[in-house]
Design an enzyme around this catalytic site. Structure first.
Site, PDB file in Angstrom:
ATOM      1  N   HIS A   1      -1.436   0.835 -13.221  1.00 26.00           N
ATOM      2  CA  HIS A   1      -0.563  -0.458 -13.768  1.00 26.00           C
ATOM      3  C   HIS A   1       0.976  -0.326 -14.144  1.00 26.00           C
ATOM      4  CE1 HIS A   1      -0.334  -4.400 -15.532  1.00 26.00           C
ATOM      5  NE2 HIS A   1       0.645  -3.884 -16.426  1.00 26.00           N
TER       6      HIS A   1
ATOM      7  N   ASN B   1       1.244   3.144  -2.657  1.00 29.86           N
ATOM      8  CA  ASN B   1       0.647   4.258  -3.337  1.00 29.86           C
ATOM      9  C   ASN B   1      -0.606   4.628  -2.539  1.00 29.86           C
ATOM     10  OD1 ASN B   1       1.326   4.684  -6.209  1.00 29.86           O
ATOM     11  ND2 ASN B   1       1.546   2.351  -6.220  1.00 29.86           N
TER      12      ASN B   1
ATOM     13  N   ASP C   1      -6.928  -4.373 -17.513  1.00 27.46           N
ATOM     14  CA  ASP C   1      -6.083  -3.296 -17.997  1.00 27.46           C
ATOM     15  C   ASP C   1      -6.335  -2.574 -19.405  1.00 27.46           C
ATOM     16  OD1 ASP C   1      -4.329  -3.934 -15.874  1.00 27.46           O
ATOM     17  OD2 ASP C   1      -3.259  -5.465 -16.814  1.00 27.46           O
TER      18      ASP C   1
ATOM     19  N   ASN D   1      -7.436   2.616 -11.997  1.00 27.86           N
ATOM     20  CA  ASN D   1      -6.470   1.717 -11.654  1.00 27.86           C
ATOM     21  C   ASN D   1      -4.957   2.307 -12.187  1.00 27.86           C
ATOM     22  OD1 ASN D   1      -5.348  -0.987 -10.911  1.00 27.86           O
ATOM     23  ND2 ASN D   1      -5.093  -1.476 -12.991  1.00 27.86           N
TER      24      ASN D   1
ATOM     25  N   GLY E   1       0.915  -1.266   0.132  1.00 28.47           N
ATOM     26  CA  GLY E   1       0.064   0.187   0.007  1.00 28.47           C
ATOM     27  C   GLY E   1       0.988   1.237   0.116  1.00 28.47           C
TER      28      GLY E   1
ATOM     29  N   GLU F   1       4.875   6.352 -10.090  1.00 29.65           N
ATOM     30  CA  GLU F   1       3.461   5.923  -9.630  1.00 29.65           C
ATOM     31  C   GLU F   1       3.243   6.879  -8.362  1.00 29.65           C
ATOM     32  OE1 GLU F   1       2.332   1.908  -8.772  1.00 29.65           O
ATOM     33  OE2 GLU F   1       3.634   1.087 -10.445  1.00 29.65           O
TER      34      GLU F   1
HETATM   35  C1  GRF Z   1       2.090  -1.026  -7.996  1.00 30.39           C
HETATM   36  O1  GRF Z   1       3.142  -1.246  -8.677  1.00 30.39           O
HETATM   37  C2  GRF Z   1       1.005  -0.750  -8.826  1.00 30.39           C
HETATM   38  O2  GRF Z   1       1.026  -0.293 -10.279  1.00 30.39           O
HETATM   39  C3  GRF Z   1       0.397  -2.337  -9.109  1.00 30.39           C
HETATM   40  O3  GRF Z   1       0.526  -2.825  -7.745  1.00 30.39           O
HETATM   41  C4  GRF Z   1       1.685  -2.318  -7.068  1.00 30.39           C
HETATM   42  C5  GRF Z   1       1.063  -1.555  -5.774  1.00 30.39           C
HETATM   43  O4  GRF Z   1       2.167  -1.331  -5.000  1.00 30.39           O
HETATM   44  N1  GRF Z   1      -0.990  -2.158  -9.672  1.00 30.39           N
HETATM   45  P1  GRF Z   1       1.837  -0.560  -3.509  1.00 30.39           P
HETATM   46  O5  GRF Z   1       1.095  -1.669  -2.676  1.00 30.39           O
HETATM   47  O6  GRF Z   1       1.119   0.461  -3.896  1.00 30.39           O
HETATM   48  O7  GRF Z   1       3.239  -0.476  -2.889  1.00 30.39           O
END
Ligand code: GRF
Length: 197
Positions: free
Chosen positions: A104, A14, A145, A102, A12, A174
């Site tokens: 990716h 992100n 996707d 989402n 988590g 990201e």
């Molecule tokens: C990220 O690389 C995202 O693109 C993918 O899953 C990963 C999640 O990473 N969908 P985190 O849990 O946010 O560290």
């Protein structure tokens, strides 16, 4: 106030950025974190922000009927997938049309689709000898996707990179973009809806 639910399965990182970004925001707030994994570190991160969490099983998700009322109870307007491992069932996609985002870790449509997640994406990028990779933020439709792309950014891939190196470089992108793209997308969509009504 627009309510977001973050759907996650792992660390988590992100989600952490998104929770920080919207802290104190008067228009958009993270109202719920949904985890597919009871051990996921994202649950601790959410607790640190005082954000309610729920854990769902694959069966819960498939019997969409159970999840929809929970989302309704939390007044969820948009779903943000941030490392969520399972496909979102049709009924939820239909209920939240153009309201599920989402992220990716590749330049879609390259290296996307069923089974393309986590380190597998970066292993495939390396195997193909790609000179660049990146990340894609997109809307979610009924296919993996495949929804409309909202934003992409690119990073270099060097010959000596391991899949882990590529993963770290992409993850930085990201963290840099996801919250801002969510904010811009929702704010402009809501303004447009208000204009139409
Ligand atoms: C990220 O690389 C995202 O693109 C993918 O899953 C990963 C999640 O990473 N969908 P985190 O849990 O946010 O560290």
């Amino acid at each position: 106030m627009i309510h977001l639910a973050l759907f996650c399965s792992g660390s988590g990182s992100n989600a952490q950025q998104i929770m920080e970004y919207f802290l104190g925001n008067v228009q958009i707030k993270v109202a719920l974190v949904v985890s597919s994994n009871p051990e996921a570190y994202v649950l601790q991160r959410a607790a640190g922000f005082g954000i309610p969490t729920i854990i769902i099983s694959k069966e819960d998700l498939k019997s969409e009927g159970d999840l929809l009322p929970i989302l309704k109870n939390h007044h969820i307007d948009y779903i943000i997938l941030a490392g969520f491992i399972w496909k979102i069932p049709s009924k939820i996609v239909d209920t939240f049309t153009d309201k599920i985002l989402n992220i990716h870790p590749s330049l879609l449509p390259k290296f996307g689709g069923k089974g393309m997640y986590g380190i597998k994406v970066h292993e495939a990028v390396k195997l193909q000898g790609e000179k660049e990779s990146g990340m894609t933020i997109h809307l979610v439709n009924h296919k993996y996707d495949d929804g409309r792309i909202l934003y992409q950014d690119i990073c270099q891939v060097f010959a000596q990179d391991t899949p882990e190196d590529i993963s770290q470089r992409v993850l930085k992108l990201e963290h840099f973009h996801y919250s801002r793209v969510i904010d811009n997308y929702i704010t402009s969509r809501e303004l447009q809806q208000m204009g139409n009504s």
